[in-house]
Design an enzyme around this catalytic site. Structure first.
Site, PDB file in Angstrom:
ATOM      1  N   CYS A 189      -1.252  -6.092  -4.153  1.00 50.92           N
ATOM      2  CA  CYS A 189      -0.916  -4.708  -3.822  1.00 50.92           C
ATOM      3  C   CYS A 189       0.513  -4.609  -3.275  1.00 50.92           C
ATOM      4  CB  CYS A 189      -1.916  -4.176  -2.795  1.00 50.92           C
ATOM      5  SG  CYS A 189      -1.519  -2.521  -2.222  1.00 50.92           S
ATOM      6  N   CYS A 222       1.002  -2.141  -0.389  1.00 46.54           N
ATOM      7  CA  CYS A 222       0.504  -2.595   0.918  1.00 46.54           C
ATOM      8  C   CYS A 222       1.426  -3.664   1.512  1.00 46.54           C
ATOM      9  CB  CYS A 222      -0.886  -3.221   0.802  1.00 46.54           C
ATOM     10  SG  CYS A 222      -2.015  -2.412  -0.297  1.00 46.54           S
ATOM     11  N   ASP A 223       1.885  -4.595   0.697  1.00 41.00           N
ATOM     12  CA  ASP A 223       2.543  -5.795   1.218  1.00 41.00           C
ATOM     13  C   ASP A 223       4.042  -5.881   0.943  1.00 41.00           C
ATOM     14  OD1 ASP A 223      -0.010  -6.591   2.002  1.00 41.00           O
ATOM     15  OD2 ASP A 223      -0.385  -7.617   0.109  1.00 41.00           O
TER      16      ASP A 223
END
Ligand code: NAP
Length: 304
Positions: free
Chosen positions: A134, A137-138
């Protein structure tokens, strides 16, 4: 007994919950991770009719609020199995992984699909230490670093575009030289000076002591292998269903999706299926929401 138990609180499951509540019945969704499902990680949604532009998170929260304000409930449990109630009693028992049991008159399976893994050594060990599924997200952990994205679909192209804004360099590794993702996304990626394409290549190994330090890629045409030094690999090679726990009540197609047509009915009367976990040609937000409505109305008609 619950009127309609919905397994999954992604766009299909929450759309179903909205339709169930509006039809005067009660819906309970079981969700193993986060409401919104996979779409929660999409930075931008620009193809949902009537909404010019929004983020996956905002869209998911809107769905959640709409469903719960109408009366639907969401419980954070992973559904492991569906059984018919014993004896003459009509309905189903859904058993969660925690052991908790739910009795429902009808069930809608809306489990979506999960990120596909490469299946190479150290992939699991390095997840969270260089391996990510992701970018939204990261991505922020890789500011000014060199990273790679693996895949050739819209997710990989959008991830590469997103990461190119933060990272020093982004390699996009794809097993073919043609992309499954939309031409508009591909053109946008091609315009980025810090993106380099590594085509006809597969990731065969991960190098590093405690985290990813390089990925080994193999050129499918020449057979040549080389290491690309990166601190992160974003794997965006599609999704796989996770419906094995429901095989007693629903047929699965060879790829593991619940076999059902546009009516969203399964082989078991009272069990319905909606969204990406169903056999279908087009897996989009719009088709997930559409399935949610169809399955919910069918479930309500079944209850009578
Ligand atoms: P996808 O379209 O299925 O693409 C997966 C990519 O990974 C393909 O390029 C595939 O290569 C490659 N791949 C699959 N298995 C592989 C393996 N084992 N090793 C190496 N490469 C592998 O998946 P997605 O990009 O996640 O998209 C899923 C769906 O969501 C699609 O319908 C997509 O259009 C949609 N989506 C839409 C948006 C948007 O509209 N904003 C954003 C994201 C996703 P091949 O091409 O060679 O098969």
């Amino acid at each position: 007994m619950i009127d309609v138990l919905i397994i999954g609180a992604g766009p299909a499951g929450l759309s179903a919950a909205i339709y169930v509540e509006r039809a005067g019945k009660h819906a309970v969704c079981l969700e193993e991770k986060m409401v919104g499902g996979q779409i929660v990680n999409t930075p931008e949604i620009a193809n949902y009719p009537g909404i010019k532009k929004t983020s996956g998170f905002e869209f998911s929260m809107g769905l959640y609020e709409q469903a719960t304000e109408l009366g639907a409930e969401v419980e954070y449990e992973r559904a492991a199995k569906i059984e018919k109630l014993a004896g003459d009693e009509e309905g189903f028992k859904v058993i969660a992984e925690s052991g908790k049991e739910y009795e429902a008159r009808t069930v809608i399976i809306a489990t979506g699909a999960k990120n596909r893994h490469l299946g190479i050594d150290k992939e699991e060990e390095f997840t969270g230490r260089g391996i990510s599924y992701c970018a939204t997200c990261d991505g922020a952990f890789y500011k000014k670093k060199d990273v790679a994205v693996n895949g050739g679909g819209n997710t990989a192209l959008e991830d590469a575009l997103f990461l190119s804004n933060y990272c020093n360099k982004v390699y996009i590794i794809h097993r073919r030289d043609e992309f499954r993702g939309e031409p508009k996304n591909l053109e946008a990626v091609k315009k980025k000076e810090n993106v380099e394409f590594v085509l006809n290549s597969t990731v065969i190994d991960l190098k590093g002591e405690k985290s990813v330090e390089a990925v080994t890629v193999k050129d499918k045409i020449t057979g040549e292998e080389k290491d690309i030094p990166v601190s992160g690999l974003f794997i965006a090679i599609g999704q796989e269903p996770d419906n094995k726990g429901f095989m007693d009540v629903a047929d699965l197609d060879p790829a593991g999706y619940v076999a059902a047509d546009e009516s969203c009915t399964t082989k078991t009367p009272g069990i319905f299926v909606a969204g990406d976990c169903r056999t279908k040609a087009v897996r989009q937000l719009t088709t997930a929401a559409s399935d949610g409505a169809v399955a919910a109305l069918a479930a309500c008609a079944y209850i009578g």
